[in-house]
Scaffold this active site. Structure first.
Site, PDB file in Angstrom:
ATOM      1  N   LYS A  84       0.802  -1.221   0.000  1.00  0.00           N
ATOM      2  CA  LYS A  84       0.000   0.000   0.000  1.00  0.00           C
ATOM      3  C   LYS A  84       0.840   1.278   0.000  1.00  0.00           C
ATOM      4  O   LYS A  84       0.419   2.313  -0.515  1.00  0.00           O
ATOM      5  CB  LYS A  84      -0.949   0.009   1.200  1.00  0.00           C
ATOM      6  CG  LYS A  84      -2.033  -1.058   1.143  1.00  0.00           C
ATOM      7  CD  LYS A  84      -3.015  -0.776   0.044  1.00  0.00           C
ATOM      8  CE  LYS A  84      -4.197  -1.738   0.071  1.00  0.00           C
ATOM      9  NZ  LYS A  84      -5.115  -1.486  -1.067  1.00  0.00           N
ATOM     10  N   GLU A 106      -9.800   5.951   3.014  1.00  0.00           N
ATOM     11  CA  GLU A 106     -10.614   4.856   3.516  1.00  0.00           C
ATOM     12  C   GLU A 106      -9.691   3.671   3.742  1.00  0.00           C
ATOM     13  O   GLU A 106      -8.609   3.601   3.152  1.00  0.00           O
ATOM     14  CB  GLU A 106     -11.690   4.480   2.488  1.00  0.00           C
ATOM     15  CG  GLU A 106     -11.220   3.543   1.368  1.00  0.00           C
ATOM     16  CD  GLU A 106     -10.157   4.140   0.447  1.00  0.00           C
ATOM     17  OE1 GLU A 106     -10.075   5.373   0.348  1.00  0.00           O
ATOM     18  OE2 GLU A 106      -9.396   3.348  -0.165  1.00  0.00           O
ATOM     19  N   SER A 377       1.361  -9.663  -1.335  1.00  0.00           N
ATOM     20  CA  SER A 377       1.016  -8.244  -1.229  1.00  0.00           C
ATOM     21  C   SER A 377       1.180  -7.664   0.174  1.00  0.00           C
ATOM     22  O   SER A 377       1.302  -6.460   0.347  1.00  0.00           O
ATOM     23  CB  SER A 377      -0.421  -8.032  -1.695  1.00  0.00           C
ATOM     24  OG  SER A 377      -1.295  -8.839  -0.931  1.00  0.00           O
TER      25      SER A 377
END
Lengths: 400, 257
Positions: A84, A106, A377
């Protein structure tokens, strides 16, 4: 085709009050995406703050057990524990160049919120994050991490109390504070230009894989496997390979408790596999919805995949057959969580466990070929409580 | 009745319009019919009936909660059009909803159902002018007005683009934010009205809840005031709803004369 569209998907379906902000963002991105000063600063943050490049790790034990060469792209080693941060560094830098003082975001599992909190603290923004109350409960350590870094976390009580509702609340905040605030969307979803911007910042993953796999194997992989909720890590690793048609691309969705739906709820989060054309949160894409177009609540053991839509570019790539959407259920994902932990000493995020699970399931079929790259990830620390509470139940099945 | 006919009628009487919003099916379809009658008795000139959507991003908590109550009570597009067809409101009715419900039903069918049931116009808060060509064509085919919004941050070029596409009235958002009652509307309304030059009636909404605010908006040059959350709050209270809705409508309408 309009510039904002991917085939028939994409677009800008937002309240009028946001249109100037989207135009401003698009203009700023066009201006700075090739600006040497911006790129130099981006490269600095990626290397020195995020810890790139991440390794392309040969999973020797897993490969031996499943009879195919499996490499893991270690996005779990990015600062904060997930891919991220690639996107939040890029967007926060862009917001800084645009003169914005405030970031909102969010978050589902809390990883995007944490990554936003990190750049917010580091670059000096006021930062507020919206998170569904259900996710606040199941990911409370990430909430604490965000708070430690000075971010205000809003627990969203409406709707399904998950990511979809957090996005709604963030959009409402943006509608109200659009003049000084950048909405730092965390995936390749939402109105144009977000799917493009997030994809571009995340493409660092695939670009590194391209170089690394040539170094290690002298060729491109037969297939690349990545989990897909909104789809940012999937688009990030897939995008540089789109033109390399010999490389098969598999986005693995959360099959939850199977691809069934009730009147108000889908028992899964598989928008590519089981969704229909629709408009959700600013984009035309594939959406979990009922016969009238009301959005169904999604479901997954993994908070980060628990979303009723998917990025519009992924929807387009699925339509034209360039990617092959697939899914694994909660139980298979949990098996993979244990398997990777035991065989390689790497605890994957429950999101990434879906990608691992698909490889475990399909390795013998020949579908994936002899050389597979999996996007790992994120790391699984944030999910330990979820897994622990499931393990405490005598029967480990999630969908009872 | 067509929206423009209503405005022409009001102009002859030297009146401005009161446009009232409630969510269809909140708390149930029969009560909605009673509420619409009360609004019209109180003086509402146009009634906006929300077709509830699960994810209403342009609305604040008041209307979001109303949408949820209506959905829980079983409201859906089929029932919505049945409800509209069963009404004899005597004033133009406008459908306010989100684009996915229209897209899912099919643009032509949605516009046709509006025309067939007695809806005169549509407001779609998540459909900006750039994305609206297909719906615009469908609405024109079936004689339905498509009403767009202009906000305090909409610049001159966009205002022109929006005015080119809008008919019935143009919905001017008095301040940034989602729907909901607030107090600081007069100044921002004057500023935005001074930038919007059109023959289409200008209706100002967001943040208007009492007679004094409505009077300020009319004095600032608006052709209509739009009031939503204040009515929805009365419905939500479930206390003497019809009488109180009629009374508030009467109070607000008195500012429009």
């Amino acid at each position: 085709m309009k510039r904002s569209m991917y085939g028939r998907y994409g677009g800008q379906f937002v309240p009028e009050v946001l249109m100037p902000a989207l135009n401003e963002l698009e203009e700023a991105y066009e201006r700075y995406r090739d600006d040497p000063r911006f790129l130099e600063e981006l490269a600095y943050y990626m290397k020195e703050f995020a810890g790139r490049e991440t390794p392309l790790y040969f999973a020797r034990n897993l490969s031996k057990k499943y009879g195919t060469k499996i490499y893991l792209k270690r996005e779990d080693l990015v600062h904060g524990g997930a891919h991220k941060l690639n996107n939040t560094i890029g967007q926060a830098l862009l917001a800084k160049y645009m003169g914005k003082k405030r970031l909102i975001a969010e978050t589902g599992a809390g990883q995007h919120g944490t990554a936003t909190a990190m750049v917010g603290a580091n670059m000096g923004f006021d930062t507020e994050v919206y998170m569904g109350a259900k996710d606040v409960q199941r990911q409370h350590m990430n909430v604490y991490r965000m708070q430690l870094m000075g971010t205000v976390v809003h627990s969203v009580q409406s709707g399904s109390k998950t990511l979809k509702d957090a996005i709604n609340e963030a959009l409402r905040d943006w509608v109200t504070n659009v003049e000084n605030t950048h909405y730092l969307i965390g995936s390749v979803v939402g109105p144009h230009p977000y799917p493009m911007i997030v994809r571009d910042f995340q493409s660092v993953i695939g670009n590194e894989v391209k170089r690394q796999i040539i170094e290690k194997e002298g060729r491109y992989p037969d297939s690349i496997v990545a989990c897909a909720g909104g789809g940012s890590n999937a688009m990030g690793i897939f995008h540089p390979f789109i033109e390399n048609r010999e490389v098969k691309l598999f986005p693995v969705e959360a099959g939850g408790c199977g691809l069934k739906s009730t009147k108000k709820e889908a028992l899964h989060s598989a928008s590519l596999c089981a969704g229909e054309d629709g408009i959700l949160q600013g984009a035309h894409t594939r959406v979990l919805q009922d016969r009238y177009g009301q959005i169904l609540e999604s479901s997954s053991v993994s908070a980060g995949l628990d979303y009723s839509g998917v990025g519009p570019e992924l929807a387009h790539l699925a339509d034209i057959g360039r990617i092959k959407p697939c899914n694994v259920n909660d139980e298979e994902a949990l098996e993979a969580f244990y398997e990777l932990s035991r065989t390689e000493g790497i605890i994957p995020a429950l999101e990434s466990s879906h990608a691992i699970a698909y490889v475990m399931k399909m390795a013998q079929s020949g579908e994936l070929g002899d050389l597979v790259v999996v996007s790992l990830s994120g790391r699984g620390d944030k999910d330990l409580e979820t897994v622990f509470s499931l393990k405490k139940k005598e029967n480990r099945r999630v969908c009872l | 009745m067509k929206i423009l006919e209503k405005f022409e009628q009001l102009e002859k009487n030297k009146e401005k319009a009161l446009i009232a919003y409630v969510c269809a099916g909140d708390p149930d379809a029969d009560t909605t019919k009673e509420i619409v009658s009360s609004l019209v008795r109180g003086g509402a000139d146009i009634v906006e009936l929300g077709l509830p959507f699960s994810d209403p991003v342009a609305d604040g908590p008041t209307i979001q909660a109303a949408s949820q109550r209506a959905l829980d009570a079983g409201m859906n597009p089929d029932r919505y059009f049945e409800l509209i067809a069963s009404m004899d409101a005597g004033v133009p009715l406008v459908c306010m909803t989100y684009y996915n419900l229209i897209y899912k039903r099919g643009l032509d069918k949605f516009a046709s159902d509006c025309a067939g049931s007695g809806i005169s116009g549509i407001i779609v808060p998540d459909l900006p002018a750039e994305e609206a060509d297909d719906l615009h064509a469908a609405c024109r085919k079936h004689g339905i007005d498509l009403i767009f919004l202009i906000t305090p941050v909409t610049n001159g070029d966009r205002i022109e683009k929006i005015l080119d596409r809008t008919s019935g009235f143009v919905y001017i958002v008095s301040r940034l934010g989602v729907t909901g009652t607030r107090v600081d509307v007069a100044q921002s309304t004057r500023e935005i009205l001074s930038r919007v030059h059109t023959e289409v009636p200008k209706a100002v909404g967001f943040g208007i809840s009492d007679r004094e605010q409505a009077a300020e908006i009319i004095a600032a040059g608006a052709d209509a005031v739009i009031v939503g959350s204040a009515f929805v709050n009365i419905v939500a209270s479930a206390d003497n709803v019809s009488e109180r809705v009629e009374s508030l409508a009467r109070e607000l309408k008195s500012a429009c004369k």
